[in-house]
Design a protein around this motif. Structure first.
Motif, PDB file in Angstrom:
ATOM      1  N   SER A  27       0.835  -1.207   0.000  1.00  0.00           N
ATOM      2  CA  SER A  27       0.000   0.000   0.000  1.00  0.00           C
ATOM      3  C   SER A  27       0.869   1.255   0.000  1.00  0.00           C
ATOM      4  CB  SER A  27      -0.911   0.006   1.223  1.00  0.00           C
ATOM      5  OG  SER A  27      -0.136   0.029   2.402  1.00  0.00           O
ATOM      6  N   LYS A  28       0.374   2.271  -0.692  1.00  0.00           N
ATOM      7  CA  LYS A  28       1.094   3.544  -0.761  1.00  0.00           C
ATOM      8  C   LYS A  28       0.833   4.349   0.503  1.00  0.00           C
ATOM      9  CE  LYS A  28       1.029   3.942  -5.802  1.00  0.00           C
ATOM     10  NZ  LYS A  28       0.560   4.732  -6.957  1.00  0.00           N
ATOM     11  N   SER A  29       1.910   4.846   1.094  1.00  0.00           N
ATOM     12  CA  SER A  29       1.738   5.646   2.304  1.00  0.00           C
ATOM     13  C   SER A  29       1.400   7.088   1.936  1.00  0.00           C
ATOM     14  CB  SER A  29       3.024   5.621   3.138  1.00  0.00           C
ATOM     15  OG  SER A  29       4.097   6.164   2.402  1.00  0.00           O
ATOM     16  N   LYS A  30       0.600   7.710   2.761  1.00  0.00           N
ATOM     17  CA  LYS A  30       0.201   9.097   2.534  1.00  0.00           C
ATOM     18  C   LYS A  30       1.391   9.993   2.851  1.00  0.00           C
ATOM     19  CE  LYS A  30      -3.337  12.423   3.905  1.00  0.00           C
ATOM     20  NZ  LYS A  30      -4.475  12.684   4.829  1.00  0.00           N
TER      21      LYS A  30
END
Length: 451
Positions: free
Chosen positions: A2-5
């Protein structure tokens, strides 16, 4: 995965164009005054060896140093015993460098390393970021700029007076009027410690006195008594703190010990300042001021705003022994530091920034066709050569879109180029606020802005 904010580390900030322009305005005013006062610019690395930094700011300062892990497998040279010995010991094994905590200690290190190439007295200024692992709150950041001016190799009282005048001139240029320059002297503080019976505990005594604004008079008295201070004498010192008349304060501390070095220097300092009454200097002797005593050895300064709830925006003092820790003894120094971030916050709250500071352009050139755009390339460069801030809309979009862009970036004027303007050499200069338009040749446009 998942891409981190995306996010920022706590206590740090991005600065967009408007904020950056305002910060640059402050820096430029400070820098102009530094140069006018005869200071030369210096830069030092963002990181220093921890051996340079530790032990210079007291135990609390050492805790606030950002340490940098050694490159590569930084645990390879450690053992289980190192880990069991605790974080303080382990740090010495895995970290040799740290981010600079202030600009004064790196400056002292620079002086010692370059002593044979420096002419004393040496006046330097430095405007660079520093880092502290502090708890972030209003006016307190983990990354912030300091703007320092130091004089090293001179111990004349003129240095103290000159730096006071420098504070005054910078704030005059920034149109910041609501502030007070508080001063005290380390030897006067130690005299007060002696008076209450704490000669051998002068530093802890001063640390308690420095908390007066935070915890109040009664709690400070309680803490000083716990250190072993005489209650009646402490009450006398508290009465001293409540005196507002400058001359009366000087007279009272002189009665304690007229031969005290600090008392003599404070008297001489104010006598020298008297000749600058026309500057309306806002200087106040504050006997409870006890900053940076782990390295300040003489007069100390703190500048506080009076119409905004904020901590100190500048500070400084004399540090006679700082280069001694690097092996160069007998060199006296004094310096001040402007806290850029806090000054910015104060000026923003008081709406002190001139409107034109955040105005990136004088003129945006707009056009109707590719041919007009090409013609505008020479016009934009001619206007720039004359010192105007000018941009050319880069593509031949519809004219309405170009005007919308001009509105969004708040350009005060647009210059319209069409086929008729190319032929006549007169371009339509439009005031974006009033809508007024006037045809002008390039030389007239320059004259209009330059006067």
């Amino acid at each position: 995965m998942s891409k981190s904010k995306p996010s920022l580390p706590r206590g740090t900030r991005d600065f967009g164009p408007e904020v950056s322009a305002k910060r640059s305005f402050i820096i430029e005013k400070i820098k102009q005054n530094f140069i006018r006062y005869g200071f030369s610019q210096l830069e030092t690395p963002a990181m220093e060896n921890l051996s340079t930094l530790t032990g210079k700011y007291g135990d609390e300062g050492d805790q606030l140093l950002f340490k940098i892990l050694n490159s590569g497998d930084y645990l390879s040279k450690t053992s289980e015993d190192d880990i069991k010995a605790g974080s303080k010991h382990l740090t010495t094994k895995i970290s040799e460098k740290g981010l600079r905590y202030d600009l004064t200690v790196p400056f002292a290190r620079f002086v010692v390393m370059n002593q044979n190439d420096i002419s004393f007295p040496f006046k330097r200024f430095q405007i660079q970021p520093v880092w502290r692992a502090d708890r972030p709150q209003k006016g307190r950041y983990r990354e912030f700029y300091q703007c320092d001016a130091d004089i090293i190799g001179s111990n004349g009282i003129w240095n103290e007076v000159e730096l006071t005048l420098l504070f005054n001139d910078v704030f005059d240029d920034l149109k910041l009027k609501d502030y007070v320059i508080k001063v005290n002297h380390r030897d006067v503080l130690f005299l007060l410690a002696d008076h209450v019976g704490l000669k051998e505990k002068a530093i802890p005594f001063c640390a308690e006195i420095d908390k007066l604004d935070k915890i109040g008079k009664e709690k400070v008295i309680e803490n000083v008594v716990a250190l072993g201070g005489d209650n009646n004498k402490i009450q006398e010192v508290m009465e001293l703190f409540s005196i507002s008349d400058q001359q009366e304060i000087v007279t009272k501390i002189e009665e304690l010990d007229p031969e005290n070095k600090g008392v003599k220097e404070i008297k001489l300092y104010f006598e020298n300042l008297d000749q600058f009454n026309n500057k309306n200097l806002q200087v106040e002797l504050d006997l409870s001021l006890a900053r940076g005593l782990s390295y300040y050895t003489g007069l100390i300064y703190e500048v506080k705003p009076t119409s905004v709830k904020m901590g100190s925006i500048c500070g400084g003092g004399r540090y006679d022994n700082l280069t001694g820790v690097f092996g160069l003894n007998g060199i006296s120094g004094i310096g001040i530091s402007f806290g850029l971030d806090r000054i910015y916050d104060v000026m923003e709250e008081l709406s002190l920034f001139p409107e034109q500071v955040t105005q990136p352009l004088d003129i945006l050139i707009v056009h109707f066709s590719e041919e007009n755009l090409k013609h505008g390339q020479k016009v934009v460069m001619d206007l720039r050569a004359a010192g105007l801030r000018v941009d050319l809309y880069p593509t031949s979009d519809k004219i309405k879109k170009q005007f919308n862009y001009a509105d969004k970036i708040q350009t005060p004027f647009t210059l319209i180029i069409g086929d008729n303007e190319m032929e006549s050499g007169e371009y339509m200069l439009k005031n974006m606020q009033s809508g007024e338009q006037n045809p002008m040749k390039v030389d007239k446009i320059i004259q209009h802005f330059k006067g």
